[in-house]
Design a protein around this motif. Structure first.
Motif, short mmCIF file in Angstrom:
data_model
loop_
_atom_site.label_atom_id
_atom_site.label_comp_id
_atom_site.label_asym_id
_atom_site.label_seq_id
_atom_site.Cartn_x
_atom_site.Cartn_y
_atom_site.Cartn_z
N ARG A 1 -3.70 12.47 -3.44
CA ARG A 1 -5.04 13.05 -3.67
C ARG A 1 -5.97 11.93 -4.14
O ARG A 1 -5.55 11.06 -4.90
CB ARG A 1 -4.87 14.10 -4.78
CG ARG A 1 -6.10 14.81 -5.24
CD ARG A 1 -5.71 15.86 -6.29
NE ARG A 1 -5.23 15.25 -7.53
CZ ARG A 1 -6.01 14.82 -8.51
NH1 ARG A 1 -7.32 14.88 -8.39
NH2 ARG A 1 -5.50 14.30 -9.62
N ILE A 2 -7.20 11.95 -3.66
CA ILE A 2 -8.17 10.96 -4.17
C ILE A 2 -8.55 11.40 -5.58
O ILE A 2 -9.20 12.43 -5.77
CB ILE A 2 -9.42 10.88 -3.27
CG1 ILE A 2 -9.02 10.40 -1.88
CG2 ILE A 2 -10.48 9.95 -3.89
CD1 ILE A 2 -10.16 10.26 -0.90
N SER A 3 -8.09 10.65 -6.58
CA SER A 3 -8.32 11.08 -7.96
C SER A 3 -9.52 10.36 -8.59
O SER A 3 -9.99 10.76 -9.64
CB SER A 3 -7.06 10.86 -8.80
OG SER A 3 -6.47 9.62 -8.53
N TYR A 4 -9.98 9.28 -7.95
CA TYR A 4 -11.13 8.54 -8.49
C TYR A 4 -11.71 7.68 -7.39
O TYR A 4 -10.97 7.09 -6.61
CB TYR A 4 -10.65 7.66 -9.64
CG TYR A 4 -11.71 6.81 -10.32
CD1 TYR A 4 -12.49 7.30 -11.35
CD2 TYR A 4 -11.89 5.48 -9.93
CE1 TYR A 4 -13.44 6.50 -11.98
CE2 TYR A 4 -12.83 4.68 -10.55
CZ TYR A 4 -13.60 5.19 -11.58
OH TYR A 4 -14.53 4.40 -12.21
N PRO B 1 -1.98 -3.02 -10.00
CA PRO B 1 -1.28 -2.28 -11.07
C PRO B 1 -2.24 -1.81 -12.16
O PRO B 1 -2.11 -2.19 -13.33
CB PRO B 1 -0.27 -3.31 -11.59
CG PRO B 1 -0.93 -4.62 -11.34
CD PRO B 1 -1.75 -4.47 -10.10
N LEU B 2 -3.21 -1.02 -11.76
CA LEU B 2 -4.26 -0.58 -12.68
C LEU B 2 -4.40 0.93 -12.60
O LEU B 2 -4.10 1.52 -11.56
CB LEU B 2 -5.61 -1.20 -12.27
CG LEU B 2 -5.68 -2.72 -12.18
CD1 LEU B 2 -6.99 -3.13 -11.52
CD2 LEU B 2 -5.58 -3.33 -13.56
N GLU B 3 -4.86 1.53 -13.69
CA GLU B 3 -5.25 2.94 -13.62
C GLU B 3 -6.58 3.11 -14.32
O GLU B 3 -6.97 2.28 -15.15
CB GLU B 3 -4.17 3.87 -14.18
CG GLU B 3 -4.10 4.00 -15.64
CD GLU B 3 -3.12 5.10 -16.10
OE1 GLU B 3 -3.02 6.15 -15.46
OE2 GLU B 3 -2.47 4.87 -17.13
N VAL B 4 -7.25 4.20 -13.97
CA VAL B 4 -8.59 4.42 -14.52
C VAL B 4 -8.49 5.19 -15.83
O VAL B 4 -7.85 6.24 -15.88
CB VAL B 4 -9.46 5.20 -13.51
CG1 VAL B 4 -10.86 5.40 -14.06
CG2 VAL B 4 -9.50 4.48 -12.18
N THR C 1 -13.77 13.16 -3.77
CA THR C 1 -12.59 13.17 -4.65
C THR C 1 -11.88 14.51 -4.46
O THR C 1 -12.49 15.49 -4.04
CB THR C 1 -12.97 12.99 -6.14
OG1 THR C 1 -14.15 13.71 -6.39
CG2 THR C 1 -13.15 11.55 -6.52
N ASP C 2 -10.60 14.47 -4.73
CA ASP C 2 -9.69 15.62 -4.56
C ASP C 2 -9.22 15.83 -3.13
O ASP C 2 -8.34 16.65 -2.89
CB ASP C 2 -10.29 16.94 -5.10
CG ASP C 2 -10.07 17.03 -6.60
OD1 ASP C 2 -9.13 16.37 -7.09
OD2 ASP C 2 -10.86 17.70 -7.28
N ARG C 3 -9.79 15.13 -2.17
CA ARG C 3 -9.30 15.24 -0.78
C ARG C 3 -7.88 14.65 -0.70
O ARG C 3 -7.59 13.66 -1.34
CB ARG C 3 -10.25 14.48 0.15
CG ARG C 3 -9.80 14.43 1.60
CD ARG C 3 -9.80 15.77 2.27
NE ARG C 3 -11.14 16.31 2.46
CZ ARG C 3 -11.91 16.02 3.52
NH1 ARG C 3 -11.48 15.24 4.46
NH2 ARG C 3 -13.12 16.55 3.61
N THR C 4 -7.03 15.31 0.08
CA THR C 4 -5.66 14.81 0.26
C THR C 4 -5.61 13.89 1.47
O THR C 4 -6.15 14.21 2.52
CB THR C 4 -4.69 16.00 0.46
OG1 THR C 4 -4.78 16.83 -0.69
CG2 THR C 4 -3.27 15.55 0.66
N ILE C 5 -4.97 12.73 1.29
CA ILE C 5 -4.78 11.82 2.42
C ILE C 5 -3.31 11.40 2.45
O ILE C 5 -2.57 11.64 1.51
CB ILE C 5 -5.70 10.58 2.38
CG1 ILE C 5 -5.47 9.76 1.11
CG2 ILE C 5 -7.15 10.96 2.51
CD1 ILE C 5 -6.18 8.42 1.16
N GLU C 6 -2.91 10.75 3.56
CA GLU C 6 -1.50 10.41 3.72
C GLU C 6 -1.29 8.90 3.70
O GLU C 6 -2.06 8.14 4.29
CB GLU C 6 -0.98 11.02 5.01
CG GLU C 6 -0.94 12.53 4.93
CD GLU C 6 -0.28 13.14 6.15
OE1 GLU C 6 0.79 13.73 6.01
OE2 GLU C 6 -0.85 12.98 7.25
#
Ligand SMILES: Cc1cc2nc3c(=O)[nH]c(=O)nc-3n(C[C@H](O)[C@H](O)[C@H](O)COP(=O)(O)OP(=O)(O)OC[C@H]3O[C@@H](n4cnc5c(N)ncnc54)[C@H](O)[C@@H]3O)c2cc1C
Length: 353
Positions: A63-66, A118-121, A162-167
């Motif tokens: 999921r696109i989370s950011y 290797p980062l997170e928001v 954001t929230d769109r699902t991708i593969e």
């Protein structure tokens, strides 16, 4: 008497019939039970295990989370897997492998590679945090992406909400360094701005240095090596070309932190400031080191101030690769010419990514 027998027989037949009816009902009930349990198990398996762990054999849903724009051509994209990932790729790959994943554009069925960092928001403070040792943020992947005006996948990614699902599938190892399983892990505490000035680094074996030549978003290759769990042990001499350093957005900070720690020697070429390798190769030539010989695994002595690169990685658009190291022919590396060729580098110590 005959009537009595007939009556007895018919009673027993009715009883048997009733019994077989009941039996049939039981069989149907048990079969249904097995069926429902089976379907439930299949559903649970498909939801929890099947195609949920990232693999290069099938696509996994994220999921696109950011998503955050840096400028009109660059953005940050964070993907969160629909199911938490059990494998910590940052621990598994460390800095021995440069790796990327493939993102699928489903309308035209094409894939493009992107290199995770290797980062997170930290959404509360809207800033990037480096993932700590042993932590994979449940498999989140953060990318720095350039969108091209006519780019099939990058333009599509930038427009997705954001929230769109991708593969996604992967990981794919793009370059492998010699692995030393008897080496100690390298600390990265300075990346969380912890004071480690009193700590003298020691390794079991003498680390080797490399040079990297990157253009545009290809800087992610250097950042992956510098920021990952158990980062690259030697020094990296980085020659980076871009329009303006500001296009790196919040990633600039990490480059400067590594530079302060003398893990990185940074040479920036910003075309917006009239500083371009393409038009003025003579500026970069004196800065490029000649190749040093790789002596293999030797006992640790000290971390020297000077940089002695034993290998060069070249990463960027085709024209850039040609200027630095000669043309790359699809999967074939081609001879080492260009700036590296003139400095004595060859196919044994240069890799065009
Ligand atoms: C191993 C690997 C890792 C990568 N990691 C990243 C990453 O982390 N971030 C990222 O932004 N990209 C990365 N890329 C590049 C990415 O895979 C795509 O090539 C890029 O996003 C363009 O794809 P597109 O479908 O949008 O454009 P396309 O439809 O393929 O091309 C559209 C136009 O853009 C031009 N173009 C395409 N790529 C480039 C380029 N690199 N430089 C200049 N012009 C180009 C083409 O010539 C064409 O005119 C990586 C590539 C590889 C091979």
């Amino acid at each position: 008497m005959v009537r009595g027998r007939v009556l007895k027989l018919s009673t027993s037949l009715i009883y048997q019939h009733k019994r077989s009816k009941g039996f049939k009902r039981w069989v149907t009930f048990i079969a249904l039970g097995f069926g429902v349990t089976g379907v439930g198990c299949c559903y649970y398996y498909s939801e929890h295990y099947y195609h949920t762990e990232l693999s290069n054999e099938y696509f996994t849903k994220y999921r696109i989370s950011y998503k955050k724009d840096i400028d009109e051509s660059h953005f940050l994209l964070e993907l969160t897997p629909l199911k938490p990932q059990r494998t910590n790729l940052w621990s598994a790959m460390a800095s021995y492998n440069l790796w990327s994943v493939e993102v699928k554009q489903p309308d035209i069925m094409v894939v493009r590679r992107y290199t995770p960092l290797p980062l997170e928001v930290d959404t509360v403070n809207d800033k990037l945090e480096v993932l700590k040792d042993g932590y994979n943020a449940n498999g989140k992947l953060l990318f720095y992406i350039k969108n091209y005006e006519n780019g099939e996948v990058s333009k599509w990614l930038r427009r997705l909400p954001t929230d769109r699902t991708i593969e996604v599938r992967g990981p794919y190892v793009d370059y492998e360094f010699p692995r030393d399983d008897h080496e100690v892990k390298r600390s990265r505490s300075f990346l969380w701005e912890q004071d480690d000035s009193g700590f003298a680094e020691r390794f079991n074996h003498q680390p080797f240095d490399i040079s990297m030549f990157t253009a545009g978003t290809a800087i992610v290759t250097a950042l992956q090596l510098l920021l990952t769990e158990d980062p690259f042990k030697g020094k990296i001499q980085l020659f980076h070309s871009c329009k303006d350093i500001q296009e790196l957005g919040p990633l600039i900070k990490f480059l400067y932190l590594c530079e302060q720690k003398k893990r990185l020697q940074l040479h920036m070429f910003e075309s917006s400031k009239g500083n371009s390798i393409r038009y003025d190769a003579s500026k970069i030539e004196p800065l490029i080191s000649r190749p040093c010989s790789y002596v293999g695994s030797t006992p640790f002595t000290s971390i020297e101030d000077s940089i002695k690169p034993v290998a060069s990685l070249v990463c960027g658009p085709d024209g850039y690769i040609t200027t630095i190291s000669g043309m790359k022919y699809d999967l074939a590396q081609g001879p080492i010419c260009g700036l590296l060729g003139s400095k004595g580098w060859n196919n044994f110590n240069v890799y065009k990514l």
